[in-house]
Write a protein that holds these residues in place. Structure first.
Motif, PDB file in Angstrom:
ATOM      1  N   VAL A  46       0.844  -1.188   0.000  1.00  0.00           N
ATOM      2  CA  VAL A  46       0.000   0.000   0.000  1.00  0.00           C
ATOM      3  C   VAL A  46       0.882   1.240   0.000  1.00  0.00           C
ATOM      4  CG1 VAL A  46      -1.743   1.281   1.282  1.00  0.00           C
ATOM      5  CG2 VAL A  46      -1.827  -1.211   1.213  1.00  0.00           C
ATOM      6  N   GLY A  47       0.604   2.217  -0.875  1.00  0.00           N
ATOM      7  CA  GLY A  47       1.410   3.417  -0.967  1.00  0.00           C
ATOM      8  C   GLY A  47       1.222   4.314   0.235  1.00  0.00           C
ATOM      9  N   ILE A  48       2.236   5.099   0.524  1.00  0.00           N
ATOM     10  CA  ILE A  48       2.194   6.025   1.649  1.00  0.00           C
ATOM     11  C   ILE A  48       2.144   7.438   1.106  1.00  0.00           C
ATOM     12  CG2 ILE A  48       3.429   6.861   3.674  1.00  0.00           C
ATOM     13  CD1 ILE A  48       4.783   4.141   3.846  1.00  0.00           C
ATOM     14  N   GLY A  49       1.130   8.201   1.450  1.00  0.00           N
ATOM     15  CA  GLY A  49       1.028   9.582   1.027  1.00  0.00           C
ATOM     16  C   GLY A  49       1.353  10.522   2.167  1.00  0.00           C
ATOM     17  N   LEU A  50       0.985  11.791   2.017  1.00  0.00           N
ATOM     18  CA  LEU A  50       1.188  12.778   3.067  1.00  0.00           C
ATOM     19  C   LEU A  50       0.050  12.703   4.074  1.00  0.00           C
ATOM     20  CD1 LEU A  50       2.264  15.917   1.024  1.00  0.00           C
ATOM     21  CD2 LEU A  50       3.704  14.511   2.498  1.00  0.00           C
ATOM     22  N   SER A  51       0.363  12.548   5.324  1.00  0.00           N
ATOM     23  CA  SER A  51      -0.646  12.582   6.368  1.00  0.00           C
ATOM     24  C   SER A  51       0.014  13.060   7.647  1.00  0.00           C
ATOM     25  CB  SER A  51      -1.294  11.208   6.576  1.00  0.00           C
ATOM     26  OG  SER A  51      -0.323  10.239   6.851  1.00  0.00           O
ATOM     27  N   GLU A  52      -0.772  13.443   8.624  1.00  0.00           N
ATOM     28  CA  GLU A  52      -0.235  14.012   9.847  1.00  0.00           C
ATOM     29  C   GLU A  52      -0.250  12.997  10.987  1.00  0.00           C
ATOM     30  OE1 GLU A  52      -2.128  17.669  10.783  1.00  0.00           O
ATOM     31  OE2 GLU A  52      -1.432  18.674   8.954  1.00  0.00           O
ATOM     32  N   ASP A  53       0.666  13.190  11.927  1.00  0.00           N
ATOM     33  CA  ASP A  53       0.749  12.388  13.141  1.00  0.00           C
ATOM     34  C   ASP A  53       0.995  10.910  12.856  1.00  0.00           C
ATOM     35  OD1 ASP A  53      -1.879  14.318  14.723  1.00  0.00           O
ATOM     36  OD2 ASP A  53       0.244  14.716  14.548  1.00  0.00           O
ATOM     37  N   THR A  54       1.703  10.604  11.785  1.00  0.00           N
ATOM     38  CA  THR A  54       1.968   9.211  11.467  1.00  0.00           C
ATOM     39  C   THR A  54       3.452   8.877  11.405  1.00  0.00           C
ATOM     40  OG1 THR A  54       1.894   9.644   9.085  1.00  0.00           O
ATOM     41  CG2 THR A  54      -0.156   8.992  10.150  1.00  0.00           C
ATOM     42  N   ALA A  55       4.317   9.844  11.586  1.00  0.00           N
ATOM     43  CA  ALA A  55       5.750   9.565  11.487  1.00  0.00           C
ATOM     44  C   ALA A  55       6.191   8.629  12.601  1.00  0.00           C
ATOM     45  CB  ALA A  55       6.547  10.874  11.546  1.00  0.00           C
ATOM     46  N   GLU A  56       6.781   7.520  12.224  1.00  0.00           N
ATOM     47  CA  GLU A  56       7.314   6.573  13.197  1.00  0.00           C
ATOM     48  C   GLU A  56       8.713   7.028  13.617  1.00  0.00           C
ATOM     49  OE1 GLU A  56       5.520   4.323  14.373  1.00  0.00           O
ATOM     50  OE2 GLU A  56       3.986   3.864  12.883  1.00  0.00           O
ATOM     51  N   LEU A  57       9.062   6.800  14.875  1.00  0.00           N
ATOM     52  CA  LEU A  57      10.388   7.134  15.377  1.00  0.00           C
ATOM     53  C   LEU A  57      11.109   5.846  15.724  1.00  0.00           C
ATOM     54  CD1 LEU A  57      12.445   9.319  16.228  1.00  0.00           C
ATOM     55  CD2 LEU A  57      11.428   9.227  18.509  1.00  0.00           C
ATOM     56  N   PHE A  58      12.198   5.570  15.024  1.00  0.00           N
ATOM     57  CA  PHE A  58      13.021   4.402  15.282  1.00  0.00           C
ATOM     58  C   PHE A  58      14.360   4.845  15.854  1.00  0.00           C
ATOM     59  CE2 PHE A  58      10.396   3.340  11.570  1.00  0.00           C
ATOM     60  CZ  PHE A  58       9.784   2.171  11.991  1.00  0.00           C
ATOM     61  N   GLU A  59      14.961   4.010  16.668  1.00  0.00           N
ATOM     62  CA  GLU A  59      16.275   4.314  17.211  1.00  0.00           C
ATOM     63  C   GLU A  59      17.256   3.195  16.890  1.00  0.00           C
ATOM     64  OE1 GLU A  59      16.282   5.235  21.339  1.00  0.00           O
ATOM     65  OE2 GLU A  59      15.579   7.284  21.028  1.00  0.00           O
ATOM     66  N   VAL A  60      18.444   3.582  16.437  1.00  0.00           N
ATOM     67  CA  VAL A  60      19.528   2.631  16.193  1.00  0.00           C
ATOM     68  C   VAL A  60      20.829   3.244  16.684  1.00  0.00           C
ATOM     69  CG1 VAL A  60      18.463   1.501  14.193  1.00  0.00           C
ATOM     70  CG2 VAL A  60      19.910   3.520  13.848  1.00  0.00           C
ATOM     71  N   THR A  61      21.832   2.408  16.821  1.00  0.00           N
ATOM     72  CA  THR A  61      23.165   2.892  17.156  1.00  0.00           C
ATOM     73  C   THR A  61      23.920   3.181  15.856  1.00  0.00           C
ATOM     74  OG1 THR A  61      23.969   0.604  17.246  1.00  0.00           O
ATOM     75  CG2 THR A  61      23.277   1.631  19.319  1.00  0.00           C
ATOM     76  N   ARG A  62      24.907   4.069  15.930  1.00  0.00           N
ATOM     77  CA  ARG A  62      25.684   4.441  14.741  1.00  0.00           C
ATOM     78  C   ARG A  62      26.538   3.281  14.229  1.00  0.00           C
ATOM     79  NH1 ARG A  62      25.614   9.728  12.035  1.00  0.00           N
ATOM     80  NH2 ARG A  62      24.155  10.912  13.304  1.00  0.00           N
ATOM     81  N   THR A  63      26.959   2.414  15.137  1.00  0.00           N
ATOM     82  CA  THR A  63      27.720   1.231  14.742  1.00  0.00           C
ATOM     83  C   THR A  63      26.885  -0.010  15.021  1.00  0.00           C
ATOM     84  OG1 THR A  63      28.793   1.130  16.910  1.00  0.00           O
ATOM     85  CG2 THR A  63      29.934   2.346  15.172  1.00  0.00           C
TER      86      THR A  63
END
Length: 296
Positions: A46-63
């Motif tokens: 399913v395609g992703i368009g512009l919408s509000e309050d949907t940005a997911e926040l992921f965390e990773v380490t640089r290495t």
């Protein structure tokens, strides 16, 4: 997917999962998830368009970043989402370079006109060879060979402006400035593209998962701004990939190798610009911040 949101009506509270290491934290936000016609999430291509309050926040380490997390980001990009990712310079907006809607959405989210140039994040010199006509040859006795200099600089914090090849999708080169249009479908073509080969394990791992370069443009924040702030400011992105911040982060040094036989420094940033000067002194060709606006 392990990153999702739940909806309870038109003005519901959305519970957004934020990854922090092995834990998942639920953040509550209110608002209409499908505002502005966003396509929302979902699987199965399913395609992703512009919408509000949907940005997911992921965390990773640089290495040694978590590859499962990067795969979720890669999937969102494959489906047409615009993301914010770390590089070896500043954080950057990224989008699939073959997806016209995704590139248009990148311009919209960043809030810039479509006549601003973007660049491509490359996996290696093979991508540069594929999507450009390559580095120019040395044209004078004693002149340093641009390709050999680039091999010393890359991977690293440089953007090289090179003539684009026919392999680069036309959408990556469209320019509205001479036609007075604001939509990419109506504008003319540039003949050059900025190329980045970042020295960032997270960026390169994501590109490897996608098996393709990405269009990119700098997120206009100082280096010490936290990615969660970027998430709130650019909530219509599909995701923000948090790998920490560095208060001393500079943008890349931009070198134009597309015109004439002398490299032109358009912006002095994190990379040593003196390498590209015959006399060791750095001469910035044009003092115009807009000239290098799009280059991370």
């Amino acid at each position: 997917s392990s990153s999702s949101s739940s909806r309870r009506g038109a003005n519901a509270t959305y519970l957004t999962r934020v990854k922090r290491g092995g834990a998942v934290i639920m953040r509550a936000k209110r608002g209409n998830k499908n505002k502005n016609g966003g396509a929302g999430g979902g699987g199965g291509g399913v395609g992703i368009g512009l919408s509000e309050d949907t940005a997911e926040l992921f965390e990773v380490t640089r290495t040694n970043p978590n590859m499962r997390t990067l795969e979720e980001c890669a999937d969102l990009l494959r489906r047409g989402g615009v993301g914010i990712i770390p590089t070896d310079t500043k954080y950057s907006f990224v989008a699939d370079l073959n997806n016209k809607d995704a590139i248009q959405n990148l311009y919209t989210i960043k809030g810039i006109d479509s006549n601003k140039p973007l660049s491509i994040l490359c996996r290696g010199f093979q991508d540069i060879d594929t999507y450009t006509l390559g580095f120019p040859p040395a044209t004078r006795p004693g002149m340093a060979d641009p390709f050999k200099l680039a091999r010393k600089c890359l991977p690293g914090p440089y953007t090289f402006i090179l003539p684009a090849s026919k392999s680069l999708p036309k959408i990556c080169l469209l320019d509205t400035s001479s036609a007075g249009h604001t939509r990419l479908s109506k504008c003319q073509q540039r003949k050059t593209i900025g190329c980045r080969l970042p020295d960032c394990e997270v960026t390169l791992a994501l590109l490897d998962l996608l098996d393709a370069p990405l269009m990119c443009s700098t997120v206009p924040f100082d280096g010490d701004v936290q990615p969660i702030v970027m998430r709130d400011e650019y909530s219509r992105c599909a995701f923000v990939l948090d790998a920490g911040t560095d208060a001393e982060q500079l943008a890349s040094t931009v070198i134009d190798l597309s015109i004439g036989d002398v490299p032109k420094v358009l912006r002095v940033g994190a990379g040593d610009a003196s390498v590209w000067s015959e006399d060791g002194d750095v001469h910035v060709e044009v003092d115009d911040p807009d000239l290098a606006w799009g280059f991370a």
